[in-house]
Design a protein around this motif. Structure first.
Motif, PDB file in Angstrom:
ATOM      1  N   THR A 108     -35.919  28.897 -22.530  1.00 19.78           N
ATOM      2  CA  THR A 108     -36.286  28.857 -21.006  1.00 19.78           C
ATOM      3  C   THR A 108     -36.432  27.676 -20.644  1.00 19.78           C
ATOM      4  O   THR A 108     -36.500  27.032 -19.444  1.00 19.78           O
ATOM      5  CB  THR A 108     -37.759  29.326 -21.356  1.00 19.78           C
ATOM      6  OG1 THR A 108     -38.884  29.032 -21.759  1.00 19.78           O
ATOM      7  CG2 THR A 108     -37.883  30.583 -21.095  1.00 19.78           C
ATOM      8  N   ALA A 109     -36.403  26.402 -21.413  1.00 17.55           N
ATOM      9  CA  ALA A 109     -36.613  24.964 -20.812  1.00 17.55           C
ATOM     10  C   ALA A 109     -36.307  24.529 -22.658  1.00 17.55           C
ATOM     11  O   ALA A 109     -36.545  24.857 -23.213  1.00 17.55           O
ATOM     12  CB  ALA A 109     -37.798  24.801 -20.207  1.00 17.55           C
ATOM     13  N   GLY A 125     -31.496  20.678 -25.710  1.00 15.41           N
ATOM     14  CA  GLY A 125     -31.189  20.212 -25.025  1.00 15.41           C
ATOM     15  C   GLY A 125     -30.510  19.108 -24.741  1.00 15.41           C
ATOM     16  O   GLY A 125     -31.047  18.849 -23.902  1.00 15.41           O
ATOM     17  N   SER A 129     -27.143  26.698 -17.965  1.00 16.53           N
ATOM     18  CA  SER A 129     -28.512  26.304 -17.960  1.00 16.53           C
ATOM     19  C   SER A 129     -29.831  27.178 -18.421  1.00 16.53           C
ATOM     20  O   SER A 129     -29.837  28.471 -18.704  1.00 16.53           O
ATOM     21  CB  SER A 129     -27.437  26.885 -16.264  1.00 16.53           C
ATOM     22  OG  SER A 129     -27.549  28.530 -16.425  1.00 16.53           O
ATOM     23  N   TYR A 130     -30.835  26.924 -18.098  1.00 15.61           N
ATOM     24  CA  TYR A 130     -32.333  27.739 -18.450  1.00 15.61           C
ATOM     25  C   TYR A 130     -32.186  28.323 -17.306  1.00 15.61           C
ATOM     26  O   TYR A 130     -31.860  27.883 -16.660  1.00 15.61           O
ATOM     27  CB  TYR A 130     -32.344  26.776 -18.544  1.00 15.61           C
ATOM     28  CG  TYR A 130     -32.509  25.076 -20.309  1.00 15.61           C
ATOM     29  CD1 TYR A 130     -32.685  25.993 -21.502  1.00 15.61           C
ATOM     30  CD2 TYR A 130     -32.260  24.034 -19.878  1.00 15.61           C
ATOM     31  CE1 TYR A 130     -32.392  25.647 -22.805  1.00 15.61           C
ATOM     32  CE2 TYR A 130     -31.520  23.796 -21.305  1.00 15.61           C
ATOM     33  CZ  TYR A 130     -31.780  24.138 -22.867  1.00 15.61           C
ATOM     34  OH  TYR A 130     -31.341  23.472 -23.279  1.00 15.61           O
TER      35      TYR A 130
END
Length: 365
Positions: A16-17, A56, A76-77
């Motif tokens: 999610t991130a 990331g 992309s998250y």
């Protein structure tokens, strides 16, 4: 699956991130055409590429994986990732119309779409259920456990690395980085008649496994005498000629610079690490230039151009299965987590890499 509401659902892992993963439930579309519905039993977490997504550290604008269906979109998250699922067939799109057939590994699928309880491997993100065409499923050898089969992508990577390095009889070979790929590469190289096979890693447990897999010498590069010991490993019969072939598999850009500094004349350095956004500062002003050192980029998505006349990915995969069958899988699998505890698994790999080797997710309901 959700039978109470007569609506198919699955559990899926989402990045999610950076630094965050979640397990959520989502609706699962039914199989289409000749697709099969697979119920995942286990999946393997990649401590290399996959952890770049977790941290990331993927370069912007890149596809998640251009060679795997469903992962070709730009990163992309939130996103799904993963590529090592093993499961069973549990349904088909049109059971009455499906005729009996046999897979390449003698796995008959009957007219009801139920298979004789064997397992299949798929390059697919971490999900409890997914639909796949028969061509996308690889039958797992009958005697192989699902968790061992989940190591297949790492075994294929090891085969590809050795093919790209092309070791010769009597060469001195060094493997830098003894994660799961480094250990599998070491095991494969140990089958060659080399003059020396040197394994380098700061973790003692991994060095011990490398020795059991066939390394004749192991080195701790971070020890008190690490620099001197590393140089001593390059001495053959009292002559400082360096090593002939070096595999950089640590995922650390600094290790590549160390490989360059220790390379001998006309030696090869196979770079199997993907550094993501981590910069690699190399000292190329010294012996690198005069020593005609070759840097070789190795990546498993393709076959090297010089081999494509006779080698296919299917042929290479067959070699990967053979390598996997001879390995002590239980010794290589350090942790098993239920899918619902995936966040804990990723945090462990990220913060305590010295405690992990291969981490497996279990999907028992």
């Amino acid at each position: 699956m959700n039978s109470a509401s007569n609506r198919a659902e699955r559990r899926t892992l989402l990045f999610t991130a950076p630094g965050t993963v979640e397990v959520c439930t989502e609706e699962l579309a039914p199989p289409q055409g000749d697709e099969l519905l697979i119920e995942t039993v286990v999946s393997a977490i990649s401590a290399g590429t996959e952890m770049l997504f977790f941290r990331g550290q993927i370069p912007p604008g890149m596809a998640a994986d251009s060679s795997i269906a469903g992962l070709t979109d730009t990163v992309s998250y939130p996103l799904k990732y993963g590529y090592a699922c093993v499961g069973r067939i549990c349904d088909t799109a049109s059971p009455p119309a499906r005729q009996a057939e046999t897979t390449e590994a003698d796995g008959p699928i009957d007219a009801a779409g139920k298979e004789d309880n064997r397992y299949y491997f798929a390059f697919h993100p971490h999900e409890s259920h997914f639909c796949a065409s028969p061509q996308a499923l690889l039958p797992v050898p009958q005697e192989m456990a699902p968790a061992q089969a989940a190591l297949l992508p790492n075994a294929e990577t090891a085969v590809n690395l050795v093919m790209d390095g092309a070791p010769l009889v009597g060469e001195r070979v060094m493997v830098m980085g003894l994660g799961i790929v480094g250990l599998l590469t070491t095991a494969l190289l140990a089958q060659f008649p080399l003059a020396a096979l040197i394994a380098v890693d700061p973790l003692a447990q991994r060095r011990r496994i490398a020795q059991r897999l066939g390394a004749c010498q192991t080195i701790d590069p971070g020890g008190a005498d690490g620099a001197e010991t590393l140089q001593e490993a390059l001495v053959d019969a009292g002559k400082r000629r360096g090593v002939d072939l070096i595999y950089e598999l640590s995922g650390q850009p600094s290790a590549l610079d160390a490989a360059v500094s220790t390379a001998g004349f006309d030696s090869r350095i196979v770079v199997g690490s993907w550094y993501g956004t981590k910069p690699a500062a190399l000292q190329l002003g010294g012996s690198f230039h005069r020593n005609r050192v070759r840097l070789i980029s190795s990546q498993v998505s393709t076959i090297a151009p010089r081999l494509r006349g006779r080698w296919t990915k299917a042929r290479r995969m067959e070699s990967a299965w053979q390598l996997l069958a001879m390995l002590p899988a239980e010794e290589l699998i350090s942790h098993r987590f239920p899918l619902e505890q995936a966040a804990e698994a990723y945090r462990l790999i990220d913060s305590c890499p010295e405690q992990t080797l291969q981490v497996i997710l279990n999907y028992s309901s």
